[in-house]
Design a protein around this motif. Structure first.
Motif, PDB file in Angstrom:
ATOM      1  N   TYR A 277      -0.811   7.878  21.793  1.00 13.15           N
ATOM      2  CA  TYR A 277      -1.640   7.877  21.267  1.00 13.15           C
ATOM      3  C   TYR A 277      -2.880   8.325  21.218  1.00 13.15           C
ATOM      4  N   ARG A 278      -3.726   9.245  20.472  1.00 14.43           N
ATOM      5  CA  ARG A 278      -5.397   9.868  21.094  1.00 14.43           C
ATOM      6  C   ARG A 278      -6.510   8.816  20.287  1.00 14.43           C
ATOM      7  N   GLY A 279      -7.925   9.245  20.794  1.00 11.68           N
ATOM      8  CA  GLY A 279      -8.305   7.753  21.313  1.00 11.68           C
ATOM      9  C   GLY A 279      -8.776   7.923  19.867  1.00 11.68           C
ATOM     10  N   ASP A 280      -9.585   8.802  18.892  1.00 10.32           N
ATOM     11  CA  ASP A 280     -10.321   8.817  18.128  1.00 10.32           C
ATOM     12  C   ASP A 280      -8.951   9.642  16.461  1.00 10.32           C
ATOM     13  N   VAL A 281      -8.258   7.669  16.122  1.00 14.14           N
ATOM     14  CA  VAL A 281      -7.333   8.704  15.054  1.00 14.14           C
ATOM     15  C   VAL A 281      -7.798   9.082  13.642  1.00 14.14           C
ATOM     16  N   ILE A 282      -7.226   9.845  13.461  1.00  9.79           N
ATOM     17  CA  ILE A 282      -8.222  11.315  11.988  1.00  9.79           C
ATOM     18  C   ILE A 282      -6.709  10.709  11.291  1.00  9.79           C
ATOM     19  N   ILE A 283      -8.071   8.986  10.760  1.00 13.56           N
ATOM     20  CA  ILE A 283      -7.447   7.850   9.408  1.00 13.56           C
ATOM     21  C   ILE A 283      -6.865   9.217   8.000  1.00 13.56           C
ATOM     22  N   PRO A 284      -7.827  10.454   7.833  1.00 17.74           N
ATOM     23  CA  PRO A 284      -7.903  10.890   6.548  1.00 17.74           C
ATOM     24  C   PRO A 284      -6.174  11.311   6.934  1.00 17.74           C
ATOM     25  N   PHE A 285      -5.506  12.327   7.782  1.00 19.29           N
ATOM     26  CA  PHE A 285      -4.565  12.019   7.885  1.00 19.29           C
ATOM     27  C   PHE A 285      -3.780  11.496   8.041  1.00 19.29           C
ATOM     28  N   GLY A 286      -3.208  10.373   8.251  1.00 18.80           N
ATOM     29  CA  GLY A 286      -2.516   8.992   8.007  1.00 18.80           C
ATOM     30  C   GLY A 286      -2.408   9.130   6.370  1.00 18.80           C
ATOM     31  N   LEU A 287      -3.438   9.122   6.210  1.00 18.90           N
ATOM     32  CA  LEU A 287      -3.376   8.694   4.373  1.00 18.90           C
ATOM     33  C   LEU A 287      -2.800   9.940   3.705  1.00 18.90           C
ATOM     34  N   LEU A 288      -3.382  11.036   4.260  1.00 19.08           N
ATOM     35  CA  LEU A 288      -2.478  11.878   3.149  1.00 19.08           C
ATOM     36  C   LEU A 288      -1.319  11.653   3.523  1.00 19.08           C
ATOM     37  N   SER A 289      -0.822  11.997   4.469  1.00 27.02           N
ATOM     38  CA  SER A 289       0.733  11.399   5.081  1.00 27.02           C
ATOM     39  C   SER A 289       1.676  10.311   4.775  1.00 27.02           C
ATOM     40  N   MET A 290       1.008   9.926   4.120  1.00 21.81           N
ATOM     41  CA  MET A 290       0.930   8.033   3.071  1.00 21.81           C
ATOM     42  C   MET A 290       1.253   8.640   1.538  1.00 21.81           C
ATOM     43  N   LEU A 291       0.153   9.325   1.327  1.00 20.95           N
ATOM     44  CA  LEU A 291       0.449   9.625  -0.537  1.00 20.95           C
ATOM     45  C   LEU A 291       1.776  10.863  -0.259  1.00 20.95           C
ATOM     46  N   ILE A 292       1.509  11.855   0.594  1.00 15.71           N
ATOM     47  CA  ILE A 292       3.000  12.221   0.517  1.00 15.71           C
ATOM     48  C   ILE A 292       4.239  12.048   0.473  1.00 15.71           C
ATOM     49  N   GLN A 293       4.465  10.176   1.207  1.00 15.26           N
ATOM     50  CA  GLN A 293       5.980  10.295   1.541  1.00 15.26           C
ATOM     51  C   GLN A 293       5.397   9.068   0.532  1.00 15.26           C
ATOM     52  N   GLY A 294       4.334   8.095  -1.126  1.00 14.50           N
ATOM     53  CA  GLY A 294       4.934   7.864  -1.508  1.00 14.50           C
ATOM     54  C   GLY A 294       5.030   9.090  -2.665  1.00 14.50           C
ATOM     55  N   VAL A 295       4.540   9.991  -2.895  1.00 16.56           N
ATOM     56  CA  VAL A 295       4.784  11.055  -3.936  1.00 16.56           C
ATOM     57  C   VAL A 295       6.296  10.878  -4.075  1.00 16.56           C
ATOM     58  N   VAL A 296       7.361  11.435  -2.573  1.00 12.34           N
ATOM     59  CA  VAL A 296       8.731  11.723  -2.472  1.00 12.34           C
ATOM     60  C   VAL A 296       9.472  10.918  -3.037  1.00 12.34           C
ATOM     61  N   PHE A 297       8.807   8.939  -1.918  1.00 16.31           N
ATOM     62  CA  PHE A 297      10.087   7.609  -2.091  1.00 16.31           C
ATOM     63  C   PHE A 297       9.712   7.743  -4.021  1.00 16.31           C
ATOM     64  N   SER A 298       8.582   7.647  -4.189  1.00 17.90           N
ATOM     65  CA  SER A 298       8.388   7.441  -5.545  1.00 17.90           C
ATOM     66  C   SER A 298       9.052   8.697  -6.315  1.00 17.90           C
ATOM     67  N   TRP A 299       9.183  10.053  -6.645  1.00 20.41           N
ATOM     68  CA  TRP A 299       9.861  10.927  -7.203  1.00 20.41           C
ATOM     69  C   TRP A 299      11.377  10.455  -7.427  1.00 20.41           C
ATOM     70  N   VAL A 300      12.073   9.905  -5.603  1.00 18.89           N
ATOM     71  CA  VAL A 300      13.521   9.231  -5.621  1.00 18.89           C
ATOM     72  C   VAL A 300      13.615   8.276  -5.947  1.00 18.89           C
ATOM     73  N   TYR A 301      13.770   8.050  -6.134  1.00 13.43           N
ATOM     74  CA  TYR A 301      14.498   6.434  -6.491  1.00 13.43           C
ATOM     75  C   TYR A 301      14.413   5.969  -7.338  1.00 13.43           C
TER      76      TYR A 301
END
Length: 143
Positions: A49-73
């Motif tokens: 992993y990179r030393g300076d993790v880009i937290i906003p990218f991780g949060l954006l990834s989670m938002l995208i996943q949340g939208v997809v997972f909520s839509w599918v359920y």
């Protein structure tokens, strides 16, 4: 129910956004604490992993996943049985899917000092994450 009926199943905006929150709200702190606090030294020793993790990218990834997972359920799991049983099943299905691209694929492609250590850590994280968020998404859609 046919596939067309399932895809067109009406969903309230409230249930949808609660489903998104049911994914993002627990996943972000669990992921942060797991990867950047509790097991940070182990991940650092894996040297992947990179030393300076880009937290906003991780949060954006989670938002995208949340939208997809909520839509599918509601299109795949809602209405089959009790919400908790659906949630556990959904969590298991999401865990297998997620594990295939966040654990197996990463281990196959990335350079790291110990593939078994990475596999163990990420498998544990995936199980904890989806044991919680599967039932929470189901609860968001409970009638």
């Amino acid at each position: 129910m046919s596939l067309a009926q399932a895809l067109n199943r009406p969903v309230t905006a409230r249930a949808f956004w609660l489903g998104v929150a049911a994914y993002v709200v627990p996943t972000f702190p669990i992921g942060y604490v797991w990867h950047l606090v509790i097991f940070a030294p182990v991940y650092r020793d894996l040297a992947m992993y990179r030393g300076d993790v880009i937290i906003p990218f991780g949060l954006l990834s989670m938002l995208i996943q949340g939208v997809v997972f909520s839509w599918v359920y509601p299109r795949v799991f809602a209405g089959r049985s009790a919400w908790l049983r659906n949630g556990v099943r959904y969590g298991l299905a999401l865990a297998v899917l997620s594990w295939s691209f966040t654990t197996l694929a990463v281990a196959a492609k990335n350079v790291m000092t110990s593939v078994p250590t990475y596999m163990l850590l990420e498998t544990g994280f995936t199980l904890v994450q989806f044991a919680l968020v599967g039932p929470l998404i189901a609860l968001a859609y409970r009638d």
